[in-house]
Scaffold this motif. Structure first.
Motif, PDB file in Angstrom:
ATOM      1  N   THR A  28      50.493  37.297  36.164  1.00 16.56           N
ATOM      2  CA  THR A  28      50.945  37.222  37.554  1.00 16.56           C
ATOM      3  C   THR A  28      52.185  38.076  37.780  1.00 16.56           C
ATOM      4  OG1 THR A  28      49.991  35.008  37.767  1.00 16.56           O
ATOM      5  CG2 THR A  28      51.619  35.652  39.410  1.00 16.56           C
ATOM      6  N   ILE A  31      50.900  41.420  38.372  1.00 21.62           N
ATOM      7  CA  ILE A  31      50.321  41.546  39.707  1.00 21.62           C
ATOM      8  C   ILE A  31      51.418  41.768  40.741  1.00 21.62           C
ATOM      9  CG2 ILE A  31      49.012  40.361  41.515  1.00 21.62           C
ATOM     10  CD1 ILE A  31      47.558  38.824  39.260  1.00 21.62           C
ATOM     11  N   LYS A  35      51.320  44.819  43.127  1.00 19.03           N
ATOM     12  CA  LYS A  35      50.790  44.539  44.457  1.00 19.03           C
ATOM     13  C   LYS A  35      51.715  43.720  45.340  1.00 19.03           C
ATOM     14  CE  LYS A  35      45.931  44.530  42.943  1.00 19.03           C
ATOM     15  NZ  LYS A  35      44.648  43.779  43.015  1.00 19.03           N
ATOM     16  N   GLY A  39      49.897  39.861  46.858  1.00 23.21           N
ATOM     17  CA  GLY A  39      48.689  40.265  46.140  1.00 23.21           C
ATOM     18  C   GLY A  39      48.247  39.296  45.069  1.00 23.21           C
ATOM     19  N   SER A  41      46.594  36.186  43.286  1.00 23.99           N
ATOM     20  CA  SER A  41      45.550  35.179  43.442  1.00 23.99           C
ATOM     21  C   SER A  41      45.177  34.674  42.055  1.00 23.99           C
ATOM     22  CB  SER A  41      44.313  35.761  44.132  1.00 23.99           C
ATOM     23  OG  SER A  41      43.637  36.671  43.277  1.00 23.99           O
ATOM     24  N   ARG A  43      42.223  34.144  41.026  1.00 24.10           N
ATOM     25  CA  ARG A  43      41.071  34.948  40.590  1.00 24.10           C
ATOM     26  C   ARG A  43      41.514  36.263  39.946  1.00 24.10           C
ATOM     27  NH1 ARG A  43      35.733  34.881  41.858  1.00 24.10           N
ATOM     28  NH2 ARG A  43      36.102  33.256  43.410  1.00 24.10           N
ATOM     29  N   GLU A  44      42.518  36.925  40.542  1.00 28.19           N
ATOM     30  CA  GLU A  44      42.998  38.186  39.982  1.00 28.19           C
ATOM     31  C   GLU A  44      43.687  37.966  38.637  1.00 28.19           C
ATOM     32  OE1 GLU A  44      44.082  42.247  39.505  1.00 28.19           O
ATOM     33  OE2 GLU A  44      42.447  41.159  40.503  1.00 28.19           O
ATOM     34  N   ARG A  47      41.012  37.543  36.094  1.00 28.38           N
ATOM     35  CA  ARG A  47      40.385  38.825  35.756  1.00 28.38           C
ATOM     36  C   ARG A  47      41.233  39.597  34.763  1.00 28.38           C
ATOM     37  NH1 ARG A  47      40.594  43.995  36.677  1.00 28.38           N
ATOM     38  NH2 ARG A  47      42.488  43.850  37.939  1.00 28.38           N
ATOM     39  N   ARG A  48      42.538  39.527  34.920  1.00 26.26           N
ATOM     40  CA  ARG A  48      43.421  40.320  34.061  1.00 26.26           C
ATOM     41  C   ARG A  48      43.499  39.788  32.633  1.00 26.26           C
ATOM     42  NH1 ARG A  48      47.799  43.748  37.048  1.00 26.26           N
ATOM     43  NH2 ARG A  48      46.741  44.069  39.034  1.00 26.26           N
ATOM     44  N   SER A  53      36.424  32.984  36.325  1.00 25.98           N
ATOM     45  CA  SER A  53      37.254  32.641  37.484  1.00 25.98           C
ATOM     46  C   SER A  53      37.539  31.151  37.580  1.00 25.98           C
ATOM     47  CB  SER A  53      36.571  33.119  38.772  1.00 25.98           C
ATOM     48  OG  SER A  53      35.284  32.524  38.901  1.00 25.98           O
ATOM     49  N   ARG A  63      46.637  28.620  43.935  1.00 26.59           N
ATOM     50  CA  ARG A  63      47.633  29.693  43.859  1.00 26.59           C
ATOM     51  C   ARG A  63      49.055  29.141  43.877  1.00 26.59           C
ATOM     52  NH1 ARG A  63      50.854  32.693  47.251  1.00 26.59           N
ATOM     53  NH2 ARG A  63      51.004  34.966  46.847  1.00 26.59           N
TER      54      ARG A  63
END
Length: 209
Positions: A28, A31, A35, A39, A41, A43-44, A47-48, A53, A63
């Motif tokens: 995070t 991120i 972003k 930006g 989330s 989910r993001e 993914r990283r 998910s 979040r």
């Protein structure tokens, strides 16, 4: 920190690292760096670190929970840096100088952490533990100025609370200006941290009796 694992095509992606919550928090920060806070989330973050998910929800319900943990880590990092700086000091204004320099060095090397803590003052939640750590650091700060005033170390006998607020604002203004690249000369831009520390030292010199 980004963790990548290989899985056979079509297989689910279970996470066996054992520190998924920590990995998600670290992801995070990345991120936010790329972003901005908006930006982020769950989910993001998933993914990283290359997990499904749904995997993060074993640790963070949403979040807001994830950002709460991110704020906690940023605050803890600041507290550790600041507390380590003044333990060998005894004079109140020497404690202020040491803690101020540590804050400037930390904010300069951890701009994303600083951004997150600043946002937590307005739009992001803080846990009770993070708030306690911030309150403790603030308590030290005001106590040092109170002790300096009581010993006659402040020039002109100012209100110690006003002196503490002014000095805190000086630190925040310096760190913000240089974090945003608002240096006033190439010479200052060459070594921003040294410039910030020198400016704060000048401020404190003008406070000393």
């Amino acid at each position: 920190m980004t963790i990548r694992k290989q899985h056979p095509a079509g297989d689910p992606r279970p996470y066996h690292h054992g520190k998924l919550a920590e990995a998600l928090v670290d992801a995070t920060f990345d991120i936010v760096r790329e972003k901005g806070i908006e930006g982020v989330s769950v989910r993001e973050a998933a993914r990283r670190v290359d997990v499904s998910s749904s995997a993060p929800f074993k640790h963070f319900r949403n979040r807001a929970d994830l950002m709460l943990a991110v704020v906690d880590k940023a605050v803890e990092s600041l507290r550790i840096a600041v507390e380590a700086s003044f333990l060998s000091q005894s004079d109140p204004l020497d404690c202020v100088r040491a803690a101020g320099d540590a804050y400037l060095a930390w904010s300069y090397t951890h701009p994303i952490h600083m951004q997150i803590i600043t946002a937590s003052c307005a739009s992001l939640p803080r846990s009770a533990d993070a708030q306690h750590q911030i309150d403790e650091m603030t308590g030290y700060w005001f106590a040092w100025f109170g002790a300096a005033a009581a010993s006659g170390a402040l020039r002109g006998d100012p209100d110690p609370c006003i002196a503490a607020v002014a000095s805190g604002a000086q630190l925040y203004g310096l760190s913000s200006a240089f974090a945003e690249g608002r240096c006033v000369s190439p010479a200052m831009a060459a070594d921003p941290l040294a410039t910030m520390k020198s400016a704060f030292a000048l401020h404190l010199a003008n406070l000393r009796s």
